[in-house]
Design an enzyme around this catalytic site. Structure first.
Site, PDB file in Angstrom:
ATOM      1  N   GLU A 250      57.771  68.802 -27.727  1.00  0.00           N
ATOM      2  CA  GLU A 250      56.545  68.615 -26.955  1.00  0.00           C
ATOM      3  C   GLU A 250      55.358  68.571 -27.911  1.00  0.00           C
ATOM      4  O   GLU A 250      54.484  67.729 -27.791  1.00  0.00           O
ATOM      5  CB  GLU A 250      56.362  69.740 -25.914  1.00  0.00           C
ATOM      6  CG  GLU A 250      55.126  69.526 -25.044  1.00  0.00           C
ATOM      7  CD  GLU A 250      54.953  70.551 -23.927  1.00  0.00           C
ATOM      8  OE1 GLU A 250      55.940  71.181 -23.512  1.00  0.00           O
ATOM      9  OE2 GLU A 250      53.805  70.707 -23.467  1.00  0.00           O
ATOM     10  N   ARG A 328      52.187  80.975 -18.610  1.00  0.00           N
ATOM     11  CA  ARG A 328      53.314  80.812 -17.685  1.00  0.00           C
ATOM     12  C   ARG A 328      54.120  82.115 -17.568  1.00  0.00           C
ATOM     13  O   ARG A 328      54.742  82.377 -16.546  1.00  0.00           O
ATOM     14  CB  ARG A 328      54.209  79.630 -18.084  1.00  0.00           C
ATOM     15  CG  ARG A 328      55.081  79.153 -16.934  1.00  0.00           C
ATOM     16  CD  ARG A 328      55.887  77.910 -17.275  1.00  0.00           C
ATOM     17  NE  ARG A 328      55.283  76.656 -16.873  1.00  0.00           N
ATOM     18  CZ  ARG A 328      55.297  76.156 -15.633  1.00  0.00           C
ATOM     19  NH1 ARG A 328      55.879  76.811 -14.659  1.00  0.00           N
ATOM     20  NH2 ARG A 328      54.720  74.999 -15.370  1.00  0.00           N
ATOM     21  N   GLU A 730      63.877  72.753 -15.707  1.00  0.00           N
ATOM     22  CA  GLU A 730      63.795  74.095 -16.265  1.00  0.00           C
ATOM     23  C   GLU A 730      64.336  75.214 -15.367  1.00  0.00           C
ATOM     24  O   GLU A 730      64.950  76.152 -15.866  1.00  0.00           O
ATOM     25  CB  GLU A 730      62.334  74.415 -16.623  1.00  0.00           C
ATOM     26  CG  GLU A 730      61.788  73.526 -17.695  1.00  0.00           C
ATOM     27  CD  GLU A 730      60.298  73.730 -17.894  1.00  0.00           C
ATOM     28  OE1 GLU A 730      59.512  73.291 -17.029  1.00  0.00           O
ATOM     29  OE2 GLU A 730      59.922  74.328 -18.897  1.00  0.00           O
TER      30      GLU A 730
HETATM   31  N1  LUZ Z   1      54.161  72.307 -21.091  1.00  0.00           N
HETATM   32  C1  LUZ Z   1      52.847  72.413 -20.857  1.00  0.00           C
HETATM   33  C2  LUZ Z   1      55.049  72.887 -20.278  1.00  0.00           C
HETATM   34  O1  LUZ Z   1      52.063  71.879 -21.641  1.00  0.00           O
HETATM   35  N2  LUZ Z   1      52.414  73.066 -19.785  1.00  0.00           N
HETATM   36  C3  LUZ Z   1      53.242  73.673 -18.914  1.00  0.00           C
HETATM   37  O2  LUZ Z   1      52.798  74.260 -17.939  1.00  0.00           O
HETATM   38  C4  LUZ Z   1      54.617  73.600 -19.168  1.00  0.00           C
HETATM   39  N3  LUZ Z   1      55.487  74.198 -18.373  1.00  0.00           N
HETATM   40  C5  LUZ Z   1      56.778  74.143 -18.645  1.00  0.00           C
HETATM   41  C6  LUZ Z   1      57.192  73.431 -19.756  1.00  0.00           C
HETATM   42  N4  LUZ Z   1      56.346  72.814 -20.558  1.00  0.00           N
HETATM   43 MO1  MOS Z   2      58.805  71.764 -21.871  1.00  0.00          MO
HETATM   44  S1  MOS Z   2      59.401  73.621 -22.339  1.00  0.00           S
HETATM   45  O1  MOS Z   2      58.692  70.707 -23.073  1.00  0.00           O
HETATM   46  O2  MOS Z   2      59.077  71.306 -20.340  1.00  0.00           O
END
Ligand code: LUZ
Ligand code: MOS
Length: 775
Positions: A250, A328, A730
C-alpha cells in the site's frame, strides 16, 4: 483435505441474485496463473540496454554516518552509477502521512535495512558484487526495538489518540468483577510471493513510465514527482497485477519505484529493481507489534460494563501508515461487543525497526486480540466459559460504537447463534469433553471467535473511485479503474458487473491494467473496499452507457425506451427478442455519433468523521461473522493441529461465491499463522533474525485446518456494498484469533496450574512450556 460448504438452506436467499452473478465464477486470473502466463514486474520485456539496480542499506539500526567509501564499488566493471540523496533533484522525502522518511539516508540511519544508495549496473549480479565493496563507518547510537522502550524514552511518531464512550471511571464502581492485564501481539511478515520491485523507462520530453508492483499507483506517481521535482503528469504508473500485497504494497512499494525513476531521470535509460527475498525481508516493514494493557469490568450477569485499553504500537522508525493503523485499532477495540463505557488510547511509538505498515486488518486485529484476551482472563477468573461472556455482550441493532456510529443491520448475534445451531455446538463441545476425558497425552480445545469489521477507509476523503469504460466498435469492452488485481479477484468482479449490466458474455469484457493516465488521483487498493468503490464506479458508468444504448435502440425499433431491454446479446422489446443484436446496436450507436465511452465517479455516501470529537459515522457498513475453532494438542511435543474451523460468515449477497470463499480461507490461514506460528524476531541491535523461510514459519498445506466449513448467513445484504456483495478481503483474517484461545483452552485441559498468557504467537515452544509450568 478440505470440506467446503457454501450452500445451505441458509444460503437460499442468494437465489435472489441474478443468474449471471450467482454463478460460482472462478477467478479468471487462475487460467493464466496455472499456465505461468500471468505477468508481473519481473516479466516486463525490458528495453535493450536496461540497467539493473540493487539497494545499499544500513548495516546498523541507529547511528550517524561518519564516512562511506564508494570508490571500490564504482570502479567495478559494469557499474554505471551509484545514486544517493545528493542526486535527488526534488525532495528526499517519501512520508505519506507525515514527512518523516527520507528516500535515502542522509547523515544518520534509523533502522537496519534503511536505504542509503542505489547501485545501478549492467546486471544485478554486478550491482550485488558492487554492494559488497562499499565501506561504511557508522557511529552507533542506542537502539530501541520495543514500543515500551520507546514510551519510556518519550520516542513517539505523533500525539496519542483516544476514543471514549460513556464514563468508565464511574462504571467500574458498579462492576462485580474487574480484571487487568497485559498483552502482546507480534508483527507479521507479508510474504507476498512477488517481492517488491519496479521498472522505469524514459519516454520523450523527460517523461517517465514506471511499472510497479504497488497497491497504490497514485502514491507512486505523486511521490516520484515530489522526489524528482517534476509535475505529476510527467510520471505514468502502470500496474498489471501483483503477486500478493496484503497491505505490504500500500505504501511500501513506493520507494523502489521512486529509486528506479530517479536513476532513469539521470541516465535517460530504463532501470529495473527487484528485491530478492532477503533484501525484501530486511528492508520492509511488517504488521505492527502491539504491547497493550487493559482493564475490564463486568456485572454479575457477565455484561461488560466498562473497558479501558492502552495500545502501544511499535511503529518503527518512521510514520508510514502508522497513524491510520492506530486509528483502526481504536475503531475495532471492542470487536463484536457492545460496551457502554469505553476509554481506549493508542500511542504510536517510534523505534529503530523498519517502518511498520499496513497488513490485512490494518490495526483492527491487534485491537481485537486485546479484548478477546480480557474476556478469556475474566472467564478464567470468574470460572465460566469465555463464550458465555462473549455471548452475553454481542452487538445488537442500534447499539453505539465507541466512535459514535450506530450499529445497523447487525449480524453479530445472527452469525453467532446460526453457528451454534448449524454446527451443533452441544455435540462439538461434548466431543471435546469426551476426548479430553479419555486421552492423557492429547487434549482438545475449542474457541469461538466473533468478528465485526468496518468497511471504508477510516480517512473519509479516501473513499472514492472512478471507472473509464469504452465500448469498442465490435461490441467488446475495455474497463479501466483504480482497482489493483493482487490475487483477490477484483478484476473478475468488475467483469461480472459489466457483463450483468449489458447482458453479454464475460469474454467480451477486458479489464485494462491499472494506469494513472487513464484513472487519476486514486486511493490505493486497500481497506477491503476496492471492489465496492471501483465496482460502484464501474456500475455507474455501465448504466449510463446502457441508457444511451437504449435510446438508440428505441429510435431504431420505433418504440419507447422503457420497452427496451438488453438480454443475451440481443435487444428485447416488451420481453420479445428483436433482430437487433448487441454488435449491431453498437455500430448503429457509433453511426449516430453517440459516445461509446463513459467515465463515472463514485464517492461513498453518508460517511463522515470528526477527528476533533473522535465521533462520527466512518463506515459504510460492517461485516460480521462467527468462527468456531477446534484444535488438538500433542501434550508430549507441544505441537498442535486444527481439527476444524466452522464459520458463519456475512457475505451479504455474494456476487462471486468461489472468489469470496477463497478470500475467507486465505484470510483465515493468514490469521492463524499470525496468532500461532509466525514469529518475527529482531535482536537487541535491531537486526532481523527471522530473515528467511528457514527461521520464519508460515502456514502451509500441512498446518491449515483439516476441515474448513463456511456457511453464508442469511441476510438482506447492504446497498452500500457492490451489488449487495459485502467486502471480504480483511474481515475473515480475524477468525484466526480464535486459534490462540483454542490452543490455550487445550493447555488448560492438560495443566490446571497453567497461568493464562496473552503473548502471541502461541508457538509450540510456548505451548510446551505452558503444559509443564507450575507443576
Ligand atoms: N488503508 C488505509 C487501509 O489507508 N486506510 C484504511 O482505513 C485501511 N483499512 C484497512 C486496510 N487498509
Ligand atoms: Mo490494506 S491492510 O492494504 O487493505
Amino acid at each position: 483435505m478440505h470440506k467446503h460448504k457454501t450452500n445451505s438452506t441458509l444460503g437460499s436467499k442468494l437465489d435472489a441474485v441474478s443468474k449471471s452473478l450467482k454463478q460460482s465464477i472462478k477467478n479468471l486470473d487462475s487460467y493464466t496463473h496455472v499456465r505461468g502466463e500471468s505477468l508481473y514486474v519481473d516479466d516486463v520485456n525490458v528495453r535493450q540496454g536496461t540497467f539493473h539496480a540493487v539497494v545499499f542499506d544500513s548495516p546498523k539500526a541507529h547511528g550517524k554516518i561518519k564516512h562511506i567509501d564508494y570508490s571500490k564499488a564504482e570502479a567495478l566493471e559494469g557499474v554505471e552509477r551509484i545514486f544517493t540523496y545528493k542526486d535527488v533533484p526534488g525532495k528526499n522525502q517519501i512520508g505519506g502521512i507525515i514527512p518523516d522518511e527520507p528516500l535515502f539516508a542522509e547523515n544518520d540511519v534509523h533502522f537496519w535495512g534503511m536505504p542509503i544508495a542505489l547501485i545501478v549496473a549492467e546486471t544485478e549480479f554486478i550491482a550485488r558484487k558492487a554492494r559488497s565493496l562499499i565501506d561504511i563507518d557508522i557511529e552507533e547510537l542506542p537502539v530501541i526495538t520495543t514500543a515500551k522502550q520507546a514510551k519510556a524514552n518519550g520516542s513517539f511518531i505523533n500525539a496519542p489518540r483516544s476514543f471514549s464512550l460513556g464514563d468508565t471511571e464511574n462504571a467500574f464502581k458498579d462492576c462485580e468483577y474487574i480484571f487487568e492485564g497485559e498483552t502482546f501481539s507480534n508483527g507479521q511478515e507479508h510474504l507476498y510471493i512477488e517481492a517488491q520491485g519496479a521498472y522505469a523507462e524514459p519516454l520523450e520530453n523527460g517523461n517517465i513510465k514506471i511499472t510497479s508492483s504497488t497497491q497504490g499507483p497514485t502514491a507512486v506517481q505523486k511521490t516520484t514527482a515530489q522526489v524528482l521535482g517534476l509535475a505529476m503528469h510527467k510520471i505514468e504508473v502502470d500496474v498489471t497485477r501483483l503477486g500478493g500485497g496484503f497491505g505490504g504494497k500500500e505504501d511500501q512499494a513506493t520507494p523502489w519505484a521512486v529509486m528506479v525513476a530517479l536513476a532513469t531521470f539521470h541516465l535517460n535509460q530504463s532501470v529495473k529493481l527487484i528485491l530478492n527475498r532477503h533484501d525484501d525481508l530486511r528492508m520492509t516493514g511488517k504488521r505492527h507489534p502491539y504491547e497493550s494493557s487493559y482493564k475490564i469490568g463486568l456485572s454479575k450477569d457477565l455484561k461488560i460494563l466498562a473497558y479501558e485499553a492502552e495500545f502501544l504500537q511499535n511503529s518503527g522508525a518512521a510514520a508510514d501508515l502508522s497513524p491510520a493503523i492506530a486509528e483502526r485499532t481504536l475503531f475495532h477495540a471492542t470487536n463484536s461487543y457492545f460496551v457502554p463505557n469505553v476509554t481506549t488510547t493508542v500511542i504510536s511509538c517510534k523505534t529503530n525497526l523498519p517502518p511498520n505498515t499496513a497488513f490485512r486488518g490494518f490495526g483492527g486485529p491487534q485491537g481485537m486480540f486485546v479484548i478477546e484476551s480480557a474476556i478469556a482472563k475474566a472467564a478464567h477468573e470468574i470460572g465460566v466459559s469465555p463464550r458465555q461472556i462473549q455471548e452475553a455482550n454481542l452487538l445488537d441493532e442500534n447499539d453505539t460504537f465507541s466512535y459514535g456510529q450506530i450499529a445497523k443491520k447487525v449480524e453479530a448475534k445472527n452469525t453467532w447463534h446460526s453457528a451454534k445451531k448449524i454446527f451443533n455446538i452441544e455435540d462439538l463441545e461434548q466431543e471435546v469433553e469426551d476426548f479430553n476425558k479419555n486421552n492423557s497425552s492429547f487434549k482438545k480445545g475449542l474457541a469461538f471467535m466473533p468478528i465485526t469489521f468496518g468497511i471504508s477507509f477510516t480517512n473519509t476523503p479516501m473513499n472514492h473511485a472512478r471507472a473509464l469504460v469504452h465500448i469498442y466498435l465490435d461490441g467488446s469492452i475495455g474497463i479501466s479503474t483504480a482497482a489493483v488485481e493482487m490475487g483477490q479477484g477484483v478484476n473478475t468482479k468488475m467483469m461480472q458487473i459489466a457483463a450483468d449490466v449489458f447482458s453479454i458474455p464475460i469474454e467480451k469484457i477486458k479489464i485494462e491494467t491499472t494506469n494513472t493516465t487513464r484513472v487519476a488521483n486514486t486511493s490505493p487498493s486497500a481497506a477491503s473496499s476496492t471492489a465496492d468503490l471501483n465496482g460502484k464506479a464501474t456500475l455507474k458508468a455501465c448504466k449510463a452507457l446502457l441508457e444511451r444504448l437504449k435510446t438508440v435502440a428505441s429510435e431504431d425499433l420505433n418504440t419507447s425506451e422503457d420497452q427496451i431491454e438488453l438480454k443475451d446479446e440481443f435487444v428485447y422489446v416488451n420481453n420479445k427478442k428483436s433482430n437487433l443484436s448487441w454488435t449491431e446496436l453498437i455500430s448503429k450507436t457509433m453511426l449516430k455519433r453517440v459516445a461509446l465511452t463513459e467515465n463515472a465517479h463514485y464517492a461513498t455516501p453518508e460517511i463522515h468523521f470528526d477527528k476533533t470529537k473522535e465521533k462520527g459515522h466512518p463506515f459504510a457498513y460492517h461485516v460480521y461473522g462467527t468462527a468456531i475453532i477446534t484444535t488438538t494438542l500433542d501434550c508430549i511435543r507441544g505441537t498442535y493441529e486444527f481439527d476444524s474451523v466452522k464459520i458463519v460468515h456475512d457475505y451479504g449477497k455474494s456476487m462471486s461465491e468461489g472468489i469470496d470463499l477463497g478470500q475467507v480461507e486465505g484470510a483465515l490461514a493468514q490469521g492463524i499463522g499470525w496468532m500461532t506460528m509466525e514469529e518475527i524476531a529482531y535482536n537487541d541491535d535491531g537486526k532481523l533474525l527471522s530473515n528467511a523461510l528457514s527461521t520464519y514459519k508460515i502456514p502451509d498445506i500441512f498446518s491449515v485446518p483439516k476441515e474448513v466449513e463456511v456457511i453464508p448467513v442469511e441476510t438482506d445484504g447492504n446497498d452500500m456494498a457492490i451489488l449487495k456483495s459485502k467486502a471480504v478481503g480483511e474481515p475473515p483474517l480475524m477468525y484466526g484469533i480464535g486459534a490462540y484461545f483454542a490452543i490455550q483452552n487445550a493447555i488448560k485441559a492438560f495443566n490446571p496450574n497453567y497461568d493464562l498468557k496473552f503473548h502471541a504467537p502461541m508457538t509450540p515452544e510456548k505451548v510446551l512450556m505452558g503444559l509443564y509450568e507450575n507443576n
